[in-house]
Write a protein that holds these residues in place. Structure first.
Motif, mmCIF file in Angstrom:
data_model
loop_
_atom_site.group_PDB
_atom_site.id
_atom_site.type_symbol
_atom_site.label_atom_id
_atom_site.label_comp_id
_atom_site.label_asym_id
_atom_site.label_seq_id
_atom_site.Cartn_x
_atom_site.Cartn_y
_atom_site.Cartn_z
ATOM 1 N N ASN A 135 0.854 -1.175 0.000
ATOM 2 C CA ASN A 135 0.000 0.000 0.000
ATOM 3 C C ASN A 135 0.896 1.234 0.000
ATOM 4 N N THR A 186 0.356 3.857 1.676
ATOM 5 C CA THR A 186 0.493 4.254 3.080
ATOM 6 C C THR A 186 1.619 3.470 3.755
ATOM 7 N N ALA A 230 -8.715 9.068 8.776
ATOM 8 C CA ALA A 230 -8.780 8.502 7.423
ATOM 9 C C ALA A 230 -10.177 8.646 6.833
ATOM 10 N N ASN A 276 -7.365 8.279 3.785
ATOM 11 C CA ASN A 276 -6.248 7.680 4.513
ATOM 12 C C ASN A 276 -4.872 8.172 4.073
ATOM 13 N N LEU A 277 -4.730 8.596 2.816
ATOM 14 C CA LEU A 277 -3.421 9.067 2.371
ATOM 15 C C LEU A 277 -3.028 10.391 3.041
ATOM 16 N N VAL A 308 -2.223 9.668 6.817
ATOM 17 C CA VAL A 308 -0.901 9.126 7.155
ATOM 18 C C VAL A 308 0.180 10.184 6.974
ATOM 19 N N LEU A 367 -0.601 2.899 10.884
ATOM 20 C CA LEU A 367 -0.852 2.098 9.688
ATOM 21 C C LEU A 367 -2.076 1.196 9.869
ATOM 22 N N VAL A 384 -5.122 3.578 9.426
ATOM 23 C CA VAL A 384 -5.394 4.101 8.081
ATOM 24 C C VAL A 384 -5.613 2.995 7.054
ATOM 25 N N ASN A 385 -5.281 1.746 7.382
ATOM 26 C CA ASN A 385 -5.537 0.649 6.445
ATOM 27 C C ASN A 385 -6.824 -0.110 6.756
ATOM 28 N N SER A 393 -10.642 5.563 1.598
ATOM 29 C CA SER A 393 -9.430 5.326 0.802
ATOM 30 C C SER A 393 -9.770 5.444 -0.677
#
Length: 418
Positions: free
Chosen positions: A161, A163, A326, A331-332, A335, A354, A357-358, A368
């Motif tokens: 990813n 992120t 996020a 989410n980008l 992070v 992580l 945000v994932n 996302s």
């Protein structure tokens, strides 16, 4: 420009960039708004030029890696790797929707971890649609699994990813140590997702079972598979030698590209398109705009919310904060905002970000870019995505997977050390 004006301008431009990335008016690339916005914050003095250059230098290797992985994934698809995966799933499922769900989880988790979440969304999801239709099974549980796993199953490797790439660079960990620390959270999160999706779609999984597929499955493209394995080995080696892992990804992409060009299975323009250069420009521009927001007050505000330490409670608080952020700003950007605040605390805090945000983006469409892209892929297959259903599933999945994966991360840190 005074601080208040710079902060207001940066926030407005960030919202514009994210809004256009979500809506994509007239199908325009995300970079159409993001690049001018980055230029605007620099020209207006909301971010010093040297800060913008430093951010570009920090993101450059990450973006190069992203482009290489996208090319590698597309060339694997051209070689027939995903088509072969579909044939394997159809054969092994033997007409059982529940068995097919297990196989989709195995395949999507592996593809996401090795070839990135974009490969799962763009290349595997259509294969899953076709495989479900081939078996006479309802596609919904398996297709929803693709979008959830494109986020959740991207925890394992730095390459899984964008992120992860950013967190990997900030954590100071080696490739192998990153993977070792994230292996248990990855497995726990996937198991939690499986339990939730299997229960949530129990009715769909009990209906629509068909006869086992009898057609011959396509042959596994060994050259592509071995190239992927070799690329992973190269990533580990470059990490040990202190070389930028983008070189290993570029080497794997170059090997497959040379073969595909020699056999006339692709063209140079197609390879360039696979690199998604407009999206790479979007990531770079977004990073500069986010840096402007951070420099003009957001870092101070969030800094008061980020707990110090890497105890279980602190890790859970960081992960929840990251998940909320996020779903608010994607989410980008989340992070990019949180890494400078958590990196001084240690790798444990970075990895907790992580997790947030994932896993967190499974709650909303806007969490996302992968989820937004998945929604477009689903619509292309004439399948409606109900917002209420998506959100209910997300609430169950995130509330289950996130705390369990944080506990697993804490265990990994105690056993392996951060």
């Amino acid at each position: 420009m005074n601080a208040a004006s710079a902060e207001a301008l940066s926030i407005v431009l960030l919202l514009m960039v994210l809004g256009c990335a979500v809506i994509r008016p007239w199908g325009l690339p995300e970079a159409v708004v993001a690049v001018p916005a980055a230029g605007a914050v620099i020209a207006a003095g909301a971010i010093p030029l040297d800060h913008a250059v430093a951010e570009a230098a920090r993101l450059g290797p990450v973006i190069g890696f992203l482009a290489a992985i996208l090319v590698l994934a597309q060339l694997c698809d051209d070689e027939g790797l995903f088509h072969a995966c579909g044939g394997w799933m159809a054969r092994r499922a033997a007409g059982s929707p529940r068995r097919l769900l297990v196989l989709v989880f195995v395949t999507a988790s592996s593809v996401t971890a090795v070839l990135s979440l974009d490969a799962t969304v763009v290349l595997l999801t259509p294969v899953v649609f076709a495989t479900a239709a081939r078996l006479g099974a309802r596609a919904k549980p398996h297709v929803y699994a693709c979008t959830h796993l494109s986020n959740t199953a991207s925890l394992l490797l730095p390459v899984s990813n964008l992120t992860n790439l950013l967190a990997f660079a900030a954590s100071g960990l080696s490739f192998t140590r990153f993977a070792a620390l994230m292996a248990l959270p990855w497995l726990v999160a996937i198991a939690a997702e499986y339990a939730v999706i299997r229960r949530f779609f129990a009715t769909d999984l009990d209906a629509g079972a068909g006869a086992p597929a009898t057609s011959v499955s396509p042959e596994l493209p060994m050259f592509a598979l071995l190239t992927v394995v070799g690329t992973l080995a190269g990533l580990v080696l470059t990490s040990v030698l202190g070389v930028d892992p983008a070189w290993a990804a570029a080497a794997g992409a170059a090997i497959l590209a040379a073969r595909a060009l020699a056999r006339r299975r692709t063209t140079a323009p197609a390879i360039v398109r696979a690199a998604a250069l407009p999206f790479c420009a979007f990531v770079l521009a977004l990073g500069i705009v986010v840096r402007a927001v951070v420099d003009n007050g957001l870092a101070d505000a969030l800094g008061r919310l980020v707990p110090a330490g890497t105890g279980l409670g602190a890790l859970l608080a960081v992960a929840v904060l990251a998940a909320v952020l996020a779903n608010v700003i994607n989410n980008l950007p989340a992070v990019l905002v949180l890494l400078p605040l958590t990196a001084p605390i240690g790798p444990g805090a970075v990895l907790a970000v992580l997790l947030g945000v994932n896993i967190g983006p499974n709650l909303t469409y806007a969490g996302s870019l992968a989820t937004l892209l998945w929604r477009r892929v689903v619509r292309e297959h004439d399948t409606a995505v109900d917002l209420g259903e998506f959100t209910r599933l997300g609430l169950f999945a995130v509330s289950t997977a996130l705390p369990l994966s944080v506990m697993a991360l804490w265990v990994s840190l105690q056993v392996i050390g951060g």
